[in-house]
Enzyme design. Structure first.
Site, PDB file in Angstrom:
ATOM      1  N   ASN A   1     -37.625  -5.674  25.360  1.00 56.44           N
ATOM      2  CA  ASN A   1     -36.731  -5.933  24.221  1.00 56.44           C
ATOM      3  C   ASN A   1     -37.488  -6.519  23.029  1.00 56.44           C
ATOM      4  O   ASN A   1     -36.879  -7.041  22.104  1.00 56.44           O
ATOM      5  CB  ASN A   1     -35.632  -6.921  24.626  1.00 56.44           C
TER       6      ASN A   1
ATOM      7  N   HIS B   1     -21.797  -7.618  27.649  1.00 55.44           N
ATOM      8  CA  HIS B   1     -22.822  -8.131  28.563  1.00 55.44           C
ATOM      9  C   HIS B   1     -22.224  -8.976  29.695  1.00 55.44           C
ATOM     10  O   HIS B   1     -21.196  -9.626  29.523  1.00 55.44           O
ATOM     11  CB  HIS B   1     -23.779  -9.002  27.735  1.00 55.44           C
TER      12      HIS B   1
ATOM     13  N   SER C   1     -26.076  -3.159  24.439  1.00 58.05           N
ATOM     14  CA  SER C   1     -27.345  -2.999  25.146  1.00 58.05           C
ATOM     15  C   SER C   1     -27.343  -1.797  26.077  1.00 58.05           C
ATOM     16  O   SER C   1     -28.405  -1.299  26.427  1.00 58.05           O
ATOM     17  CB  SER C   1     -27.663  -4.264  25.935  1.00 58.05           C
TER      18      SER C   1
ATOM     19  N   LYS D   1     -35.491 -11.416  22.435  1.00 59.00           N
ATOM     20  CA  LYS D   1     -35.527  -9.999  22.089  1.00 59.00           C
ATOM     21  C   LYS D   1     -36.388  -9.794  20.837  1.00 59.00           C
ATOM     22  O   LYS D   1     -37.593  -9.932  20.933  1.00 59.00           O
ATOM     23  CB  LYS D   1     -34.105  -9.469  21.969  1.00 59.00           C
TER      24      LYS D   1
ATOM     25  N   GLU E   1     -20.252  -7.385  21.477  1.00 58.22           N
ATOM     26  CA  GLU E   1     -21.661  -7.304  21.124  1.00 58.22           C
ATOM     27  C   GLU E   1     -21.763  -6.621  19.762  1.00 58.22           C
ATOM     28  O   GLU E   1     -20.881  -5.863  19.374  1.00 58.22           O
ATOM     29  CB  GLU E   1     -22.435  -6.478  22.168  1.00 58.22           C
TER      30      GLU E   1
ATOM     31  N   HIS F   1     -29.017  -7.961  20.451  1.00 54.43           N
ATOM     32  CA  HIS F   1     -29.858  -6.794  20.141  1.00 54.43           C
ATOM     33  C   HIS F   1     -29.821  -6.396  18.667  1.00 54.43           C
ATOM     34  O   HIS F   1     -30.551  -5.501  18.247  1.00 54.43           O
ATOM     35  CB  HIS F   1     -29.446  -5.596  21.005  1.00 54.43           C
TER      36      HIS F   1
ATOM     37  N   ASP G   1     -21.778 -11.344  19.787  1.00 64.39           N
ATOM     38  CA  ASP G   1     -23.032 -11.516  20.519  1.00 64.39           C
ATOM     39  C   ASP G   1     -23.994 -10.508  19.917  1.00 64.39           C
ATOM     40  O   ASP G   1     -23.866  -9.304  20.145  1.00 64.39           O
ATOM     41  CB  ASP G   1     -22.791 -11.246  22.016  1.00 64.39           C
TER      42      ASP G   1
HETATM   43  C1  LIG Z   1     -30.128 -10.599  26.704  1.00 64.56           C
HETATM   44  C2  LIG Z   1     -28.702 -10.762  26.406  1.00 64.56           C
HETATM   45  C3  LIG Z   1     -28.050 -11.972  26.637  1.00 64.56           C
HETATM   46  C4  LIG Z   1     -28.706 -13.116  27.364  1.00 64.56           C
HETATM   47  O1  LIG Z   1     -29.745 -13.683  26.653  1.00 64.56           O
HETATM   48  P1  LIG Z   1     -30.894 -14.467  27.439  1.00 64.56           P
HETATM   49  O2  LIG Z   1     -31.523 -15.324  26.421  1.00 64.56           O
HETATM   50  O3  LIG Z   1     -31.806 -13.426  27.993  1.00 64.56           O
HETATM   51  O4  LIG Z   1     -30.214 -15.248  28.529  1.00 64.56           O
HETATM   52  C5  LIG Z   1     -26.741 -12.086  26.235  1.00 64.56           C
HETATM   53  N1  LIG Z   1     -26.088 -11.062  25.663  1.00 64.56           N
HETATM   54  C6  LIG Z   1     -26.686  -9.874  25.458  1.00 64.56           C
HETATM   55  C7  LIG Z   1     -25.915  -8.770  24.819  1.00 64.56           C
HETATM   56  C8  LIG Z   1     -28.005  -9.680  25.830  1.00 64.56           C
HETATM   57  O5  LIG Z   1     -28.582  -8.498  25.665  1.00 64.56           O
END
Ligand SMILES: *Cc1c(COP(=O)(O)O)cnc(C)c1O
Length: 377
Positions: A33, A121, A168, A228, A164, A196, A193
């Site tokens: 990522n 997620h 992802s 990421k 999101e 990405h 969220d």
């Molecule tokens: C990676 C991710 C998370 C979690 O983040 P971390 O810091 O790896 O715990 C939460 N939501 C989404 C959409 C993600 O891709």
């Protein structure tokens, strides 16, 4: 014990076995990522080393018990400024940030339900479980379905919609303006969220909000991660002064855990600056995404629609997925193989993450490898 063994064998037989494979050879990695290629950036590595020498390895405690450090504060100020929000809060992981936001809002707003995109997620689902909320799950990006669920809701509590920014497992971008139009009609709010989207989308890398020309006035809370696009580790939430205070007071996954190591906060701050200064990384990424999609189309490789670095190929069943994954790995291309429970049953897929560390010849090697699995997809 018998049941445990049975469960494991079942997992293997269904081709759903998960392995923690490491990159041992010289495979090209298309499953990371690190979208902007910052994880190995010399300036960020130096910042990390210097901060380690100065502050030590661990943060020595939770944020409320001595673990909060000037480097956290500096990072929070920079994040708030960059994102155009009043305040920011640094979390140890994005998983914990999502748990924090959902459980805290559930408790303080007396929520009984939450409206959530089907492809959200796992950490969002876990937050919903922990917040004892009824899951009102709308079909992926189907905001008419969201509208129906909102209309049918009999709860008098404020309506909270969680989505999101960039999905992802699909690589597509939430239609935030449409989602906002619907949720506003029900006097609710959207929390994003943007794990990405942050660093990747928008002219300056501010993510999905900037991509849609929206701002803090439209979405009160946005979560993003450092693991990421920033290439480090940890996460953050930006929001209003009151919402951030609320998280500090009530969020158990903020309060009852060791704070992010200060050296990570310091190096993430440098990464945030590098990300802003080196706009070419985002531009270059766009270029190789375009190249990859154009060539894949020319070669008859069926990709899901996506303008983000996350590119997907449906393989449907777990068996074909593992078969294609193995062929690609043998050809030197390491991709993601998504199977249930990460994706719905029957919708397994290969995930290809493009990054600014890939050069055109890497992409061409991947395209060549993909032609070898064409007969299976
Ligand atoms: C990676 C991710 C998370 C979690 O983040 P971390 O810091 O790896 O715990 C939460 N939501 C989404 C959409 C993600 O891709």
């Amino acid at each position: 014990m018998h049941l445990i063994k049975k469960r494991l064998i079942q997992c293997q037989e269904m081709n759903l076995w998960r392995k923690r494979e490491m990159r041992l050879g010289d495979e090209l990695c298309f499953r990371g990522n690190d979208y902007l290629g910052l994880a190995h950036h010399p300036q960020i590595i130096v910042a990390f080393k210097e901060a380690l020498e100065a502050y030590g390895v661990g943060s020595k405690g939770s944020a409320l018990l001595g673990g909060y450090h000037p480097s956290h504060q500096a990072l929070e100020e920079a994040l708030a400024l960059f994102m155009g929000f009043p305040k920011a809060l640094v979390f140890s992981t994005g998983y914990m940030a999502n748990l924090a936001v959902i459980t805290t809002l559930a408790k303080t707003l007396n929520l009984t339900e939450i409206f959530s995109d089907r492809l959200n997620h796992a950490s969002i689902y876990d937050g919903i479980l922990l917040g004892h909320l009824k899951l009102q799950r709308f079909k992926h990006k189907d905001y008419q379905h969201l509208n129906t669920l909102l209309t049918q809701s009999s709860s008098s509590a404020p309506k909270l919609c969680y989505s999101e920014g960039v999905f992802s497992v699909d690589g597509d971008v939430a239609d935030l303006p449409e989602m906002l139009r619907i949720i506003r009609a029900h006097s609710g709010m959207v929390v994003l969220d943007d794990a990405h989207g942050f660093g990747v989308l928008g002219e300056n890398g501010r993510g999905t909000l900037e991509h849609h020309h929206l701002s803090a006035d439209d979405v009160p809370l946005v979560m993003g991660t450092f693991g990421k696009a920033l290439g480090t580790f940890g996460a953050f939430v930006v929001g209003t002064e009151d919402l951030i205070q609320l998280l500090i007071q009530y969020a158990r996954s903020y309060i009852f855990t060791t704070a992010l190591p200060p050296a990570l906060a310091a190096s993430t701050l440098v990464s945030l600056k590098v990300m802003q200064a080196e706009n070419w990384r985002r531009e270059y990424l766009k270029k190789i995404i375009k190249h990859f999609r154009y060539q894949a189309n020319r070669l008859g490789i069926p990709l899901l629609p996506s303008s983000t670095p996350i590119q997907l190929i449906f393989t449907y069943d777990p068996h074909t997925t593992v078969q294609c994954y193995t062929i690609l790995k043998q050809k030197g291309c390491w991709v993601g193989a998504l199977r249930p429970p990460t994706v719905p049953e029957g919708l397994c897929r290969l995930r290809i993450n493009l990054t600014a560390s890939h050069c055109l010849s890497d992409i061409n090697r991947l395209l060549e490898a993909l032609t070898c699995i064409k007969k299976f997809i």
